[in-house]
Design an enzyme around this catalytic site. Structure first.
Site, PDB file in Angstrom:
ATOM      1  N   ASN A 245      53.027  15.892 163.455  1.00 26.15           N
ATOM      2  CA  ASN A 245      52.534  16.832 164.101  1.00 26.15           C
ATOM      3  C   ASN A 245      51.359  17.747 165.205  1.00 26.15           C
ATOM      4  O   ASN A 245      50.870  18.618 165.630  1.00 26.15           O
ATOM      5  CB  ASN A 245      53.539  18.072 163.738  1.00 26.15           C
ATOM      6  CG  ASN A 245      54.406  18.530 164.144  1.00 26.15           C
ATOM      7  OD1 ASN A 245      55.426  17.123 164.331  1.00 26.15           O
ATOM      8  ND2 ASN A 245      55.435  18.697 163.421  1.00 26.15           N
TER       9      ASN A 245
ATOM     10  N   ASP B 152      56.103  24.157 161.048  1.00 17.14           N
ATOM     11  CA  ASP B 152      56.094  22.354 160.317  1.00 17.14           C
ATOM     12  C   ASP B 152      54.925  21.518 160.983  1.00 17.14           C
ATOM     13  O   ASP B 152      55.023  20.929 161.257  1.00 17.14           O
ATOM     14  CB  ASP B 152      56.964  21.941 161.410  1.00 17.14           C
ATOM     15  CG  ASP B 152      57.925  20.442 161.120  1.00 17.14           C
ATOM     16  OD1 ASP B 152      57.821  20.543 159.887  1.00 17.14           O
ATOM     17  OD2 ASP B 152      58.176  19.834 161.648  1.00 17.14           O
TER      18      ASP B 152
ATOM     19  N   LYS C 110      52.245  19.656 159.775  1.00 18.99           N
ATOM     20  CA  LYS C 110      52.259  18.417 159.204  1.00 18.99           C
ATOM     21  C   LYS C 110      51.956  17.128 159.716  1.00 18.99           C
ATOM     22  O   LYS C 110      50.966  17.276 160.542  1.00 18.99           O
ATOM     23  CB  LYS C 110      53.594  18.069 158.316  1.00 18.99           C
ATOM     24  CG  LYS C 110      54.821  17.414 159.320  1.00 18.99           C
ATOM     25  CD  LYS C 110      55.859  17.516 159.388  1.00 18.99           C
ATOM     26  CE  LYS C 110      56.583  16.986 160.336  1.00 18.99           C
ATOM     27  NZ  LYS C 110      58.331  16.552 160.293  1.00 18.99           N
TER      28      LYS C 110
ATOM     29  N   THR D 282      61.142  17.928 156.083  1.00 17.27           N
ATOM     30  CA  THR D 282      60.574  17.457 154.923  1.00 17.27           C
ATOM     31  C   THR D 282      60.406  19.163 154.515  1.00 17.27           C
ATOM     32  O   THR D 282      59.587  19.981 155.604  1.00 17.27           O
ATOM     33  CB  THR D 282      58.913  17.048 155.191  1.00 17.27           C
ATOM     34  OG1 THR D 282      58.494  16.716 153.922  1.00 17.27           O
ATOM     35  CG2 THR D 282      58.205  17.255 155.553  1.00 17.27           C
TER      36      THR D 282
ATOM     37  N   ASP E  24      55.174  19.850 168.699  1.00 17.35           N
ATOM     38  CA  ASP E  24      56.314  20.036 168.319  1.00 17.35           C
ATOM     39  C   ASP E  24      56.542  21.547 167.417  1.00 17.35           C
ATOM     40  O   ASP E  24      57.148  21.441 166.996  1.00 17.35           O
ATOM     41  CB  ASP E  24      56.710  19.088 166.797  1.00 17.35           C
ATOM     42  CG  ASP E  24      57.451  17.928 167.179  1.00 17.35           C
ATOM     43  OD1 ASP E  24      58.001  17.805 168.121  1.00 17.35           O
ATOM     44  OD2 ASP E  24      58.198  17.392 166.390  1.00 17.35           O
TER      45      ASP E  24
HETATM   46  N1  LIG Z   1      52.726  12.868 172.792  1.00 14.78           N
HETATM   47  C1  LIG Z   1      52.345  11.908 172.199  1.00 14.78           C
HETATM   48  N2  LIG Z   1      51.845  10.747 172.209  1.00 14.78           N
HETATM   49  C2  LIG Z   1      51.769   9.954 171.370  1.00 14.78           C
HETATM   50  N3  LIG Z   1      52.318   9.668 170.266  1.00 14.78           N
HETATM   51  C3  LIG Z   1      53.511  10.965 170.186  1.00 14.78           C
HETATM   52  C4  LIG Z   1      53.668  11.799 171.133  1.00 14.78           C
HETATM   53  N4  LIG Z   1      54.076  12.457 169.817  1.00 14.78           N
HETATM   54  C5  LIG Z   1      54.499  12.225 168.655  1.00 14.78           C
HETATM   55  N5  LIG Z   1      54.036  10.828 169.000  1.00 14.78           N
HETATM   56  C6  LIG Z   1      54.868   9.792 167.655  1.00 14.78           C
HETATM   57  O1  LIG Z   1      55.797   9.876 167.712  1.00 14.78           O
HETATM   58  C7  LIG Z   1      56.326  10.266 166.351  1.00 14.78           C
HETATM   59  C8  LIG Z   1      57.518  11.027 165.819  1.00 14.78           C
HETATM   60  O2  LIG Z   1      57.341  12.203 167.100  1.00 14.78           O
HETATM   61  P1  LIG Z   1      58.106  13.353 166.431  1.00 14.78           P
HETATM   62  O3  LIG Z   1      57.865  14.445 167.009  1.00 14.78           O
HETATM   63  O4  LIG Z   1      59.745  12.813 166.719  1.00 14.78           O
HETATM   64  O5  LIG Z   1      58.796  13.432 164.933  1.00 14.78           O
HETATM   65  P2  LIG Z   1      57.480  13.348 163.746  1.00 14.78           P
HETATM   66  O6  LIG Z   1      56.834  15.142 163.887  1.00 14.78           O
HETATM   67  O7  LIG Z   1      57.116  11.856 162.684  1.00 14.78           O
HETATM   68  O8  LIG Z   1      59.190  14.330 162.463  1.00 14.78           O
HETATM   69  P3  LIG Z   1      59.831  15.313 162.690  1.00 14.78           P
HETATM   70  O9  LIG Z   1      61.488  14.856 163.862  1.00 14.78           O
HETATM   71  O10 LIG Z   1      61.040  15.096 161.579  1.00 14.78           O
HETATM   72  O11 LIG Z   1      59.046  16.362 162.725  1.00 14.78           O
HETATM   73  C9  LIG Z   1      55.371  10.775 166.356  1.00 14.78           C
HETATM   74  O12 LIG Z   1      54.786  11.357 163.851  1.00 14.78           O
HETATM   75  C10 LIG Z   1      53.860  10.694 166.933  1.00 14.78           C
HETATM   76  O13 LIG Z   1      53.327   9.500 165.833  1.00 14.78           O
END
Ligand SMILES: Nc1ncnc2c1ncn2[C@@H]1O[C@H](COP(=O)(O)OP(=O)(O)OP(=O)(O)O)[C@@H](O)[C@H]1O
Length: 355
Positions: free
Chosen positions: A198, A193, A195, A231, A211
């Site tokens: 991530n 994944d 993108k 996605t 992730d």
């Molecule tokens: N370790 C981290 N430090 C700072 N911000 C973070 C961190 N992890 C996630 N985020 C923020 O939170 C958002 C959401 O993260 P999450 O991994 O839940 O979903 P995503 O990757 O955006 O989407 P999906 O769940 O569809 O993969 C990220 O896009 C980022 O902006």
């Protein structure tokens, strides 16, 4: 004529199957699966042979033992398909973390994958992978205490800057490739994944992958119980067409992300004024059409060659992460002493962390 559905909202529904709760929850509220136990105190692996409990090695990374009670919620910093990510602070030590909550689903196949990913997460240590300090299971939610990346994701950055110049892309790309090399060669994990959201960035100009697998697992139903939300935009053609796939599928995704950062739009977006590709048009374009490329009149030959080494439809023709680390595009900027800090310092901080 093309449909008008925005690319970002592509969804697919799959039916969920449920498993009795007592198959994976003990009476005291511990989540269990084989040797893995996850509760409010954290994650433990129980040795099958002698019944010994040993604390997760990840816990030893920290001098500070984290517990949910020690964490003070500051604010929500992001939302993914599986749940919310919050900025939290250790009440006594003051360290910031990103706390990601994953709503637990009792669908067996999904649960198995999460357990697998928790184990991978626990064992993963690389300067280019977001560190997972600890995990807890509490009231139906799995929490991951992640290293806080204070400049957010590449998705946040390209919203602000629109495009990123080649020298910075080379520096950024090298870090992601080092993360992928670690995952592929040392952990034998396909991220699945890659993108912009991530790939996370901090004020030191470090870029880290997050992730791995967890988001793919989440996407396959946790967040929205009966719905697949994810996605397909960055998915390699061999995955879309259901063929076997390997580490090279991550390289395809990285190539698309880097091209997007260079041209300022998702590479499969039709030219302005022609609307959006519908879900099926996008999948068809990825599988049946020639892959996108960097325009030779706007980018260096090294960059164009790098992109086409990543975005090859036949995985056998695609370079591996280790080959790409030696590509002329990466080498060109290696001794220029370029620091991504210069790029991130010019950006608005997504989250104003209190002093
Ligand atoms: N370790 C981290 N430090 C700072 N911000 C973070 C961190 N992890 C996630 N985020 C923020 O939170 C958002 C959401 O993260 P999450 O991994 O839940 O979903 P995503 O990757 O955006 O989407 P999906 O769940 O569809 O993969 C990220 O896009 C980022 O902006």
């Amino acid at each position: 004529m093309r449909g008008k559905k925005p690319l970002k909202e592509l969804t697919l529904s799959v039916p969920a199957q449920e498993t009795p709760v007592d198959k994976f929850l003990t009476a005291s509220g511990t989540f269990k699966d084989g040797e893995l136990r996850l509760n409010q105190r954290g994650l433990q692996l129980i040795s099958e042979e002698n019944g010994d409990e040993h604390q997760s090695t990840k816990m030893k990374v920290e001098d500070v033992q984290l517990s949910m009670d020690d964490l003070e919620m500051i604010q929500v910093i992001g939302k993914g398909s599986g749940g919310v990510v919050q900025l939290v602070r250790h009440k006594w030590v003051g360290t910031f973390y990103a706390l990601k909550g994953i709503q637990m689903n009792i669908q067996e196949s999904v649960r198995k994958q999460i357990v697998q990913e928790l184990k991978i997460n626990q064992a993963t240590q690389s300067p280019h992978i977001v560190l997972c300090h600890q995990s807890f299971y509490h009231n139906g939610v799995i929490y991951l205490v992640l290293e806080y990346m204070d400049r957010g994701s590449l998705a946040d950055i390209i919203k602000q800057v629109k495009t990123i110049l080649e020298p910075y892309l080379a520096v950024l790309c090298k870090q992601v490739l080092e993360g992928l090399l670690y995952l592929h060669h040392e952990r034998h994990v396909i991220h699945r994944d890659i993108k912009p959201s991530n790939l996370l960035v901090n004020h030191k100009g470090e870029v880290k992958i997050t992730d791995f697998g967890v988001s793919a697992v989440l996407a396959s139903s946790i967040g929205q119980r009966d719905t697949f939300v994810g996605t397909y935009n960055y998915m390699a053609p061999e995955r879309i067409s259901g063929s076997s796939y390997d580490y090279k599928s991550d390289v395809w995704s990285l190539g698309l992300v880097i091209l997007e950062c260079a041209i300022g739009r998702f590479p499969y977006t039709p030219p302005e004024g022609e609307g959006w590709l519908s879900f099926y048009e996008l999948l068809e374009a990825i599988v049946d059409q020639p892959p996108p490329s960097a325009p030779a009149d706007q980018f260096s030959p090294e960059f164009c060659s790098f992109i086409s080494s990543c975005i090859q439809k036949d995985p056998a023709e695609r370079m591996s992460a280790s080959e790409l680390l030696n590509h002329a595009f990466i080498k060109k900027f290696e001794d220029k002493d370029l620091d991504l800090r210069i790029l991130v310092e010019s950006l608005e901080q997504p989250m104003n962390v209190p002093e």
